[in-house]
Design a protein around this motif. Sequence first.
Motif, mmCIF file in Angstrom:
data_model
loop_
_atom_site.group_PDB
_atom_site.id
_atom_site.type_symbol
_atom_site.label_atom_id
_atom_site.label_comp_id
_atom_site.label_asym_id
_atom_site.label_seq_id
_atom_site.Cartn_x
_atom_site.Cartn_y
_atom_site.Cartn_z
ATOM 1 N N ARG A 174 4.735 4.346 9.949
ATOM 2 C CA ARG A 174 5.273 5.375 10.829
ATOM 3 C C ARG A 174 6.791 5.257 10.884
ATOM 4 O O ARG A 174 7.335 4.170 10.966
ATOM 5 N N SER A 175 7.426 6.414 10.856
ATOM 6 C CA SER A 175 8.873 6.488 11.031
ATOM 7 C C SER A 175 9.125 7.613 12.027
ATOM 8 O O SER A 175 9.125 8.790 11.655
ATOM 9 N N GLY A 176 9.261 7.227 13.294
ATOM 10 C CA GLY A 176 9.365 8.232 14.346
ATOM 11 C C GLY A 176 8.057 8.977 14.460
ATOM 12 O O GLY A 176 6.996 8.390 14.598
ATOM 13 N N LYS A 177 8.126 10.295 14.328
ATOM 14 C CA LYS A 177 6.897 11.091 14.416
ATOM 15 C C LYS A 177 6.260 11.323 13.051
ATOM 16 O O LYS A 177 5.213 11.958 12.951
ATOM 17 N N PHE A 178 6.870 10.808 12.001
ATOM 18 C CA PHE A 178 6.347 11.003 10.650
ATOM 19 C C PHE A 178 5.442 9.844 10.237
ATOM 20 O O PHE A 178 5.712 8.688 10.552
ATOM 21 N N VAL A 179 4.361 10.180 9.539
ATOM 22 C CA VAL A 179 3.378 9.206 9.087
ATOM 23 C C VAL A 179 3.250 9.316 7.576
ATOM 24 O O VAL A 179 3.110 10.409 7.045
ATOM 25 N N LYS A 180 3.314 8.187 6.889
ATOM 26 C CA LYS A 180 3.111 8.137 5.438
ATOM 27 C C LYS A 180 1.932 7.227 5.151
ATOM 28 O O LYS A 180 1.772 6.167 5.771
ATOM 29 N N CYS A 181 1.110 7.623 4.194
ATOM 30 C CA CYS A 181 -0.075 6.867 3.820
ATOM 31 C C CYS A 181 0.097 6.296 2.419
ATOM 32 O O CYS A 181 0.554 6.996 1.509
ATOM 33 N N TYR A 182 -0.284 5.041 2.255
ATOM 34 C CA TYR A 182 -0.185 4.329 0.984
ATOM 35 C C TYR A 182 -1.506 3.632 0.695
ATOM 36 O O TYR A 182 -2.240 3.276 1.608
ATOM 37 N N LEU A 183 -1.783 3.421 -0.566
ATOM 38 C CA LEU A 183 -2.984 2.683 -0.950
ATOM 39 C C LEU A 183 -2.905 1.247 -0.478
ATOM 40 O O LEU A 183 -1.829 0.640 -0.498
ATOM 41 N N ASN A 184 -4.034 0.700 -0.109
ATOM 42 C CA ASN A 184 -4.159 -0.732 0.117
ATOM 43 C C ASN A 184 -4.501 -1.313 -1.254
ATOM 44 O O ASN A 184 -5.617 -1.147 -1.743
ATOM 45 N N GLU A 185 -3.532 -1.943 -1.886
ATOM 46 C CA GLU A 185 -3.693 -2.427 -3.261
ATOM 47 C C GLU A 185 -4.850 -3.420 -3.393
ATOM 48 O O GLU A 185 -5.548 -3.425 -4.393
ATOM 49 N N GLY A 186 -5.051 -4.248 -2.388
ATOM 50 C CA GLY A 186 -6.126 -5.234 -2.438
ATOM 51 C C GLY A 186 -7.495 -4.576 -2.523
ATOM 52 O O GLY A 186 -8.338 -4.965 -3.336
ATOM 53 N N MET A 187 -7.711 -3.554 -1.693
ATOM 54 C CA MET A 187 -8.992 -2.850 -1.723
ATOM 55 C C MET A 187 -9.136 -2.052 -3.009
ATOM 56 O O MET A 187 -10.228 -1.962 -3.575
ATOM 57 N N CYS A 188 -8.053 -1.511 -3.492
ATOM 58 C CA CYS A 188 -8.081 -0.771 -4.753
ATOM 59 C C CYS A 188 -8.550 -1.691 -5.881
ATOM 60 O O CYS A 188 -9.377 -1.304 -6.713
ATOM 61 N N LYS A 189 -8.070 -2.912 -5.888
ATOM 62 C CA LYS A 189 -8.486 -3.898 -6.903
ATOM 63 C C LYS A 189 -9.958 -4.262 -6.741
ATOM 64 O O LYS A 189 -10.670 -4.449 -7.722
ATOM 65 N N GLN A 190 -10.424 -4.370 -5.489
ATOM 66 C CA GLN A 190 -11.841 -4.675 -5.258
ATOM 67 C C GLN A 190 -12.740 -3.554 -5.771
ATOM 68 O O GLN A 190 -13.777 -3.810 -6.391
ATOM 69 N N LEU A 191 -12.344 -2.313 -5.520
ATOM 70 C CA LEU A 191 -13.124 -1.173 -6.010
ATOM 71 C C LEU A 191 -13.121 -1.142 -7.533
ATOM 72 O O LEU A 191 -14.151 -0.915 -8.162
ATOM 73 N N GLU A 192 -11.964 -1.392 -8.102
ATOM 74 C CA GLU A 192 -11.848 -1.433 -9.560
ATOM 75 C C GLU A 192 -12.744 -2.527 -10.129
ATOM 76 O O GLU A 192 -13.472 -2.313 -11.112
ATOM 77 N N GLY A 193 -12.745 -3.693 -9.503
ATOM 78 C CA GLY A 193 -13.593 -4.790 -9.930
ATOM 79 C C GLY A 193 -15.062 -4.443 -9.834
ATOM 80 O O GLY A 193 -15.861 -4.784 -10.724
ATOM 81 N N PHE A 194 -15.428 -3.763 -8.758
ATOM 82 C CA PHE A 194 -16.828 -3.348 -8.589
ATOM 83 C C PHE A 194 -17.254 -2.424 -9.713
ATOM 84 O O PHE A 194 -18.295 -2.619 -10.327
#
Length: 98
Positions: free
Chosen positions: A72-92
Amino acid sequence: MDDRILAKAFKALSHPNRLQMYTEILRQQSLDSKDLRGCALTDFINALNIGAPTVSHHIKELVNADLIRVERSGKFVKCYLNEGMCKQLEGFFCQVNP
């Protein structure tokens, strides 16, 4: 790999709007791999044609499933991947379909 963690992630992704949101974050992050731009709340509102409260709910579900992180930056919200979970899904998926 913890099955409960993966099940929670898959449950969050089972909703079409959340899947589309996650896919867009994934696409944006792969396009901007050097400069993480992230996806703004307004990007989802415009793309999905749904209201801000609904988008916020879906973001909360994706965060609770550890699929994304929010900055969050003031009233603005930015969403980013959780790299750890992305790797777990990729591994699966690599394990299931070698």
